[in-house]
Design a protein around this motif. Structure first.
Motif, PDB file in Angstrom:
ATOM      1  N   PHE A  55       0.701  -1.288  -0.005  1.00 25.50           N
ATOM      2  CA  PHE A  55      -0.064   0.147   0.030  1.00 25.50           C
ATOM      3  C   PHE A  55       0.786   1.360  -0.099  1.00 25.50           C
ATOM      4  N   TYR A  56       2.076   1.170   0.945  1.00 23.67           N
ATOM      5  CA  TYR A  56       2.930   2.543   0.771  1.00 23.67           C
ATOM      6  C   TYR A  56       3.837   2.639  -0.227  1.00 23.67           C
ATOM      7  N   ILE A  57       4.044   1.626  -1.043  1.00 25.62           N
ATOM      8  CA  ILE A  57       4.842   1.774  -2.093  1.00 25.62           C
ATOM      9  C   ILE A  57       4.143   2.574  -3.194  1.00 25.62           C
ATOM     10  N   THR A  58       2.879   2.276  -3.521  1.00 20.03           N
ATOM     11  CA  THR A  58       2.137   3.073  -4.490  1.00 20.03           C
ATOM     12  C   THR A  58       1.728   4.353  -3.917  1.00 20.03           C
ATOM     13  N   SER A  59       1.302   4.411  -2.762  1.00 13.35           N
ATOM     14  CA  SER A  59       0.784   5.540  -2.295  1.00 13.35           C
ATOM     15  C   SER A  59       1.870   6.640  -2.169  1.00 13.35           C
ATOM     16  N   THR A  60       3.147   6.059  -2.149  1.00 14.85           N
ATOM     17  CA  THR A  60       4.346   6.976  -2.110  1.00 14.85           C
ATOM     18  C   THR A  60       4.752   7.459  -3.629  1.00 14.85           C
ATOM     19  N   VAL A  61       4.909   6.263  -4.313  1.00 13.94           N
ATOM     20  CA  VAL A  61       5.316   6.646  -5.897  1.00 13.94           C
ATOM     21  C   VAL A  61       4.202   7.438  -6.554  1.00 13.94           C
ATOM     22  N   TYR A 275      12.575  10.029  12.192  1.00 15.97           N
ATOM     23  CA  TYR A 275      11.081  10.157  13.057  1.00 15.97           C
ATOM     24  C   TYR A 275      10.168   9.146  12.533  1.00 15.97           C
ATOM     25  N   CYS A 276       9.861   9.057  11.273  1.00  9.36           N
ATOM     26  CA  CYS A 276       8.890   8.159  10.884  1.00  9.36           C
ATOM     27  C   CYS A 276       9.394   6.777  11.062  1.00  9.36           C
ATOM     28  N   ILE A 277      10.426   6.587  10.711  1.00 12.23           N
ATOM     29  CA  ILE A 277      11.086   5.144  10.729  1.00 12.23           C
ATOM     30  C   ILE A 277      10.835   4.450  12.169  1.00 12.23           C
ATOM     31  N   GLY A 278      11.178   5.368  13.072  1.00 13.86           N
ATOM     32  CA  GLY A 278      11.156   4.629  14.411  1.00 13.86           C
ATOM     33  C   GLY A 278       9.659   4.786  14.886  1.00 13.86           C
ATOM     34  N   TYR A 279       8.940   5.944  14.582  1.00 15.38           N
ATOM     35  CA  TYR A 279       7.579   5.803  15.022  1.00 15.38           C
ATOM     36  C   TYR A 279       6.773   4.648  14.452  1.00 15.38           C
ATOM     37  N   PHE A 280       6.768   4.401  13.166  1.00 15.74           N
ATOM     38  CA  PHE A 280       5.796   3.570  12.704  1.00 15.74           C
ATOM     39  C   PHE A 280       6.157   2.177  12.991  1.00 15.74           C
ATOM     40  N   ALA A 281       7.093   1.975  13.387  1.00 19.11           N
ATOM     41  CA  ALA A 281       7.391   0.326  13.777  1.00 19.11           C
ATOM     42  C   ALA A 281       6.631   0.017  14.944  1.00 19.11           C
ATOM     43  N   VAL A 282       6.332   0.937  15.909  1.00 15.27           N
ATOM     44  CA  VAL A 282       5.594   0.713  17.128  1.00 15.27           C
ATOM     45  C   VAL A 282       4.392  -0.352  17.079  1.00 15.27           C
ATOM     46  N   SER A 283       3.403   0.174  16.343  1.00 17.63           N
ATOM     47  CA  SER A 283       2.210  -0.537  16.148  1.00 17.63           C
ATOM     48  C   SER A 283       2.488  -1.875  15.550  1.00 17.63           C
ATOM     49  N   GLN A 388       7.580  27.941  -4.003  1.00 19.45           N
ATOM     50  CA  GLN A 388       7.879  26.483  -4.053  1.00 19.45           C
ATOM     51  C   GLN A 388       7.087  25.667  -2.995  1.00 19.45           C
ATOM     52  N   ALA A 389       6.117  26.160  -2.545  1.00 19.01           N
ATOM     53  CA  ALA A 389       5.380  25.594  -1.278  1.00 19.01           C
ATOM     54  C   ALA A 389       4.525  24.319  -1.680  1.00 19.01           C
ATOM     55  N   GLY A 390       4.149  23.943  -3.029  1.00 17.77           N
ATOM     56  CA  GLY A 390       3.611  22.971  -3.454  1.00 17.77           C
ATOM     57  C   GLY A 390       4.525  21.659  -3.484  1.00 17.77           C
ATOM     58  N   PRO A 391       5.700  21.956  -4.361  1.00  8.11           N
ATOM     59  CA  PRO A 391       6.704  21.005  -4.506  1.00  8.11           C
ATOM     60  C   PRO A 391       7.236  20.552  -3.071  1.00  8.11           C
ATOM     61  N   ALA A 392       7.462  21.574  -2.234  1.00  6.64           N
ATOM     62  CA  ALA A 392       7.958  21.193  -0.897  1.00  6.64           C
ATOM     63  C   ALA A 392       7.117  20.317   0.022  1.00  6.64           C
ATOM     64  N   SER A 393       5.668  20.719  -0.255  1.00  2.03           N
ATOM     65  CA  SER A 393       4.956  19.782   0.609  1.00  2.03           C
ATOM     66  C   SER A 393       4.831  18.334  -0.057  1.00  2.03           C
ATOM     67  N   GLY A 394       4.940  18.387  -1.295  1.00  2.09           N
ATOM     68  CA  GLY A 394       4.785  17.071  -1.942  1.00  2.09           C
ATOM     69  C   GLY A 394       6.071  16.133  -1.779  1.00  2.09           C
ATOM     70  N   VAL A 395       7.151  16.662  -1.538  1.00  4.88           N
ATOM     71  CA  VAL A 395       8.336  16.009  -1.385  1.00  4.88           C
ATOM     72  C   VAL A 395       8.249  15.613   0.144  1.00  4.88           C
ATOM     73  N   PHE A 396       7.959  16.487   0.872  1.00  4.53           N
ATOM     74  CA  PHE A 396       7.758  16.044   2.359  1.00  4.53           C
ATOM     75  C   PHE A 396       6.829  14.726   2.750  1.00  4.53           C
ATOM     76  N   TRP A 397       5.708  14.827   1.986  1.00  2.00           N
ATOM     77  CA  TRP A 397       4.924  13.808   2.377  1.00  2.00           C
ATOM     78  C   TRP A 397       5.309  12.390   1.479  1.00  2.00           C
ATOM     79  N   THR A 398       5.943  12.508   0.541  1.00  2.00           N
ATOM     80  CA  THR A 398       6.550  11.562  -0.110  1.00  2.00           C
ATOM     81  C   THR A 398       7.609  10.726   0.727  1.00  2.00           C
ATOM     82  N   VAL A 399       8.522  11.605   1.425  1.00  2.00           N
ATOM     83  CA  VAL A 399       9.563  11.030   2.458  1.00  2.00           C
ATOM     84  C   VAL A 399       8.723  10.368   3.454  1.00  2.00           C
ATOM     85  N   TYR A 400       7.443  11.119   4.223  1.00  2.00           N
ATOM     86  CA  TYR A 400       6.894  10.534   5.097  1.00  2.00           C
ATOM     87  C   TYR A 400       6.288   8.871   4.685  1.00  2.00           C
ATOM     88  N   ASN A 401       5.819   9.138   3.547  1.00  5.74           N
ATOM     89  CA  ASN A 401       5.338   7.438   3.068  1.00  5.74           C
ATOM     90  C   ASN A 401       6.161   6.670   2.690  1.00  5.74           C
TER      91      ASN A 401
END
Length: 490
Positions: A55-61, A275-283, A388-401
């Motif tokens: 799920f997270y592969i395609t939601s990221t890509v 942060y995300c790698i550490g946090y999302f392993a918990v559940s 560049q707020a739009g591209p910056a937000s997109g990259v941020f959420w891509t890294v998150y996913n």
């Protein structure tokens, strides 16, 4: 520009918020439903984890290209296409008769979710005036957290009463409701942009990411020095090198590499990744411990996970105020420290079930997330120029996913490394054998090692947070310049 009647903007918010609620509800339900799903479909732990990771592969890509498609074809159209694909794929998940079919359906689910979510923020930005946008985004975030809160409990009750397929079927009516509402409530943008999709970038980035995740999932079985492991690793590296060259040359890049020239933005992305790698392993680790080692039902395990969501409903508004007063870097440091400490506490879980040993660390993690995550998002997104707020937000959420997918893959690596993966598979599938006690002890030991190792990612986030604090202090001590001022690296 999308124009809505003043009385209709809250209806628009309802439709957009429903997507946030549904997608996170689905994510948390599936984690909790992993053990019964594996048992019914006779899946190994490796394949079971791929039902999450896919799920997270395609939601990221597809997140970044979907943002581009919103500009090209219209936000309403991409939103509805994505929501429809997500809903259809969810129904296919419920009907899946094998692990392969389920993984393919989850890939479609992720692509649909990426399209809908990529169009959501532009819809809200064009619907609400600036003085009301923060309130709208806050309500949207509450819906996201509420999905996390209800997912384990609702999912546990459904799975216990109707089986794992019900956790997908329950989403379908909500998706249909959102589609019908979206058709009648949303309005299309008046002006569409002429642009092109960066297909070479999409192909090299997505295939490279998939290659790396396959290595993390299967290398323990194949052997880390085997030809197939080394070949896939080399393929992933080559594809990402090609991706960088493509993004430098293409007219409409998928990933604006120029953003990495802003030091605070780059440091912020590093913090986000750790942060995300550490946090999302918990559940996931807790699901293995509670259902695999302690044999709790999905409902019982879901109830134990409630503390991971509730406190941040109250601390998130406070975190925003504290960030304004003390600076986001300090709140990031505080939150990362508390989350890392709580994850270390979870690494002390024993053979005897202790509710307090689980609940107290989860309360700390949730409260600290509410304090630090809004500050982290603000620090990263404000570090890029406004234009560049739009591209910056997109990259941020891509890294998150992307890091959410990496986190889940690393859980599997650790379980395979510390305890054999078939140990966890047998325990999660309910299989009985003569050596259940030693298998249970091995799984508990593996989850404890996992918690301790993932706490190291929060330590890395703290280290990067200190760098961020240092650059901000240096800037304040020299001359007043904007966070978005570009830094040329030597």
């Amino acid at each position: 520009m999308i124009t809505h009647r003043k009385s209709g903007k809250w209806s628009v918010l309802f439709v957009v918020t429903l997507v946030s609620f549904i997608t996170n509800l689905d994510a948390t339900i599936v984690v909790n439903g992993l053990p019964p799903l594996m048992e019914d479909l006779h899946l190994s732990l490796e394949l079971g984890m791929w039902t999450l990771t896919s799920f997270y592969i395609t939601s990221t890509v597809f997140l970044l290209p979907a943002g581009r498609w919103s500009d090209m074809f219209g936000t309403k159209r991409i939103f509805l296409w994505g929501f429809a694909l997500f809903t259809i794929a969810t129904a296919l998940c419920g009907m899946a008769g094998s692990g392969t079919v389920l993984i393919l359906a989850r890939l479609l689910q992720g692509a649909g979710a990426a399209m809908a979510m990529a169009a959501s923020t532009p819809i809200l930005m064009r619907t609400f005036p600036p003085q009301e946008l923060g309130r709208a985004l806050g309500i949207n975030n509450i819906a996201w957290v509420t999905g996390s809160l209800l997912g384990p409990v609702v999912g546990g009750a459904l799975i216990g009463g109707f089986g794992w397929r019900s956790m997908f079927y329950v989403i379908v009516p909500l998706g249909i409701l959102g589609l019908i509402a979206g058709v009648f409530i949303l309005r299309e943008s008046a002006e569409l942009q002429k642009a092109r999709t960066d297909w070479p970038g999409l192909l090299t980035y997505g295939t490279g990411l998939t290659a790396f995740l396959i290595v993390l999932s299967e290398a323990q079985t194949w052997g880390w020095a085997s030809s197939i492991t080394l070949g896939l690793l080399a393929l992933g590296i080559l594809l990402w090198i090609a991706f960088v060259f493509i993004e430098k040359k293409v007219r409409h890049p998928l990933f604006d590499l120029g953003l990495l020239g802003y030091r605070d933005y780059t440091i912020g992305l590093g913090i986000t990744a750790s942060y995300c790698i550490g946090y999302f392993a918990v559940s996931i680790l807790l699901t293995l411990y509670l259902q695999g080692a302690q044999h709790l039902s999905p409902l019982e395990a879901g109830l134990m996970l409630i503390p991971l969501s509730v406190p941040q409903l109250f601390t998130a508004p406070l975190g925003g105020k504290l960030a304004d007063r003390f600076g986001p870097a300090r709140m990031i440091l505080l939150g990362s420290f508390l989350i890392g400490l709580a994850i270390l506490l979870l690494g002390q879980l024993g053979a005897e079930m202790s509710g307090a040993a689980v609940i107290i660390p989860l309360l700390i993690i949730s409260a600290a997330t509410g304090l630090s995550w809004p500050s982290l998002a603000k620090a990263v997104l404000s570090a890029a120029p406004q234009n560049q707020a739009g591209p910056a937000s997109g990259v941020f959420w891509t890294v998150y996913n992307m890091c959410r997918a990496i986190s889940q893959a690393l859980v599997l690596v650790i379980i395979q490394w510390v305890a054999k993966s078939d140990v966890a598979s047998h325990l999660l599938s309910g299989a009985q054998n003569h050596d259940m006690s030693s298998s249970r002890d091995a799984l508990i030991h593996a989850t404890n090692v996992g918690f301790r190792l993932f706490a190291a990612f929060l330590a890395l986030a703290i280290l990067l947070g200190l760098f961020l604090l240092g650059t901000q202090r240096k800037r304040q001590g020299t001359r007043p310049i904007k966070n978005s001022e570009k830094v040329e690296f030597e």
